[in-house]
Design an enzyme around this catalytic site. Sequence first.
Site, PDB file in Angstrom:
ATOM      1  N   PRO A 252      -3.580  -3.854  23.704  1.00 39.13           N
ATOM      2  CA  PRO A 252      -4.745  -2.979  23.639  1.00 39.13           C
ATOM      3  C   PRO A 252      -5.822  -3.553  22.720  1.00 39.13           C
ATOM      4  O   PRO A 252      -5.523  -4.080  21.653  1.00 39.13           O
ATOM      5  CB  PRO A 252      -4.169  -1.678  23.059  1.00 39.13           C
ATOM      6  CG  PRO A 252      -2.713  -1.728  23.369  1.00 39.13           C
ATOM      7  CD  PRO A 252      -2.350  -3.172  23.295  1.00 39.13           C
ATOM      8  N   GLU A 253      -7.065  -3.468  23.167  1.00 35.79           N
ATOM      9  CA  GLU A 253      -8.187  -3.953  22.371  1.00 35.79           C
ATOM     10  C   GLU A 253      -8.944  -2.752  21.813  1.00 35.79           C
ATOM     11  O   GLU A 253      -8.660  -1.599  22.140  1.00 35.79           O
ATOM     12  CB  GLU A 253      -9.091  -4.827  23.237  1.00 35.79           C
ATOM     13  CG  GLU A 253      -8.344  -5.793  24.137  1.00 35.79           C
ATOM     14  CD  GLU A 253      -8.560  -7.254  23.802  1.00 35.79           C
ATOM     15  OE1 GLU A 253      -9.453  -7.574  23.020  1.00 35.79           O
ATOM     16  OE2 GLU A 253      -7.803  -8.087  24.352  1.00 35.79           O
TER      17      GLU A 253
ATOM     18  N   LYS B 267      -8.037  -0.977  16.133  1.00 38.96           N
ATOM     19  CA  LYS B 267      -6.883  -0.677  16.978  1.00 38.96           C
ATOM     20  C   LYS B 267      -6.024   0.451  16.412  1.00 38.96           C
ATOM     21  O   LYS B 267      -4.879   0.620  16.805  1.00 38.96           O
ATOM     22  CB  LYS B 267      -6.042  -1.938  17.166  1.00 38.96           C
ATOM     23  CG  LYS B 267      -6.817  -3.095  17.801  1.00 38.96           C
ATOM     24  CD  LYS B 267      -5.946  -4.305  17.966  1.00 38.96           C
ATOM     25  CE  LYS B 267      -6.755  -5.474  18.522  1.00 38.96           C
ATOM     26  NZ  LYS B 267      -5.940  -6.670  18.748  1.00 38.96           N
TER      27      LYS B 267
ATOM     28  N   ARG C 128       0.519 -17.252  20.858  1.00 35.80           N
ATOM     29  CA  ARG C 128      -0.201 -16.433  21.836  1.00 35.80           C
ATOM     30  C   ARG C 128      -0.793 -17.339  22.905  1.00 35.80           C
ATOM     31  O   ARG C 128      -1.146 -18.477  22.649  1.00 35.80           O
ATOM     32  CB  ARG C 128      -1.331 -15.647  21.154  1.00 35.80           C
ATOM     33  CG  ARG C 128      -0.873 -14.667  20.089  1.00 35.80           C
ATOM     34  CD  ARG C 128      -0.153 -13.476  20.690  1.00 35.80           C
ATOM     35  NE  ARG C 128      -1.008 -12.790  21.620  1.00 35.80           N
ATOM     36  CZ  ARG C 128      -1.982 -11.950  21.264  1.00 35.80           C
ATOM     37  NH1 ARG C 128      -2.231 -11.737  19.989  1.00 35.80           N
ATOM     38  NH2 ARG C 128      -2.700 -11.335  22.176  1.00 35.80           N
TER      39      ARG C 128
END
Length: 253
Positions: free
Chosen positions: A2-3, A51, A242
Amino acid sequence: MPEGDTVFLAGHRMHEALAGKTLRRGELRHPRLSTLDLAGLDVLGVRTYGKRMFTHFSDGNSLHSHFRMDGAWHLYRPGERWRRPAHQARAVLEVDDRQAIGFALHDLEFVPTSREDELIAHLGPDLLSSDFDAAEAVQRLTADLSRPIGLALLDQRVMAGVGNLYRAEVCFLLGVLPTAPVSSVDASRAVALSRKLLQANQWRPEQITTSDRRVKNWVFERTGKPCLRCGTRVRSGEFETRFVYFCPKCQSG
């Protein structure tokens, strides 16, 4: 992952659904909070920062939830089937006409509302805040000019809200690889692009960074597909645990 725009929209919807209403059911399915029963409390409102989300209650406390990699809040009508497995539910907040279910929220805290700012004091400016301080964000971004821009953008202590999708898209629009040093980019433009992209998507569930809804993103999750600018195949690879996505021709460094 989620951003910031995803969290912002979730917080806005939560606020509209719960604010001003009394909890008929309030369960926190977290080891440290499982004995708390929030039923009977009024929901005063919902606030987001980067976030993180804070749900305010009438007893002077707030539920702090961090979305991390896979967290989410869903809203349902009474009796509606949940879209994720029940064993993933970490919070159940129910009013007369809606249910708010927090899934995979690994970080949950019930804290005095007066202490909220302590929990976010270490974070950089919230990219979706109405009083976003661009100068401070630039200063934080350029604190270490040798640091890879792809790491700096993800660092919530620099700016709060950028995740892997926007990291990839900002680097593409800057024309640099995520591994390029911060010194190789225009820091003010990097900050402005980050804010612009999040703002463009803050009121919709779709995250579109191009001008074409048919191809939503420039490089994110487009491995092997042609670059929208030059036609070169988009590549991806692991960088600091990542995945990063990039065009080897349009991006340098």
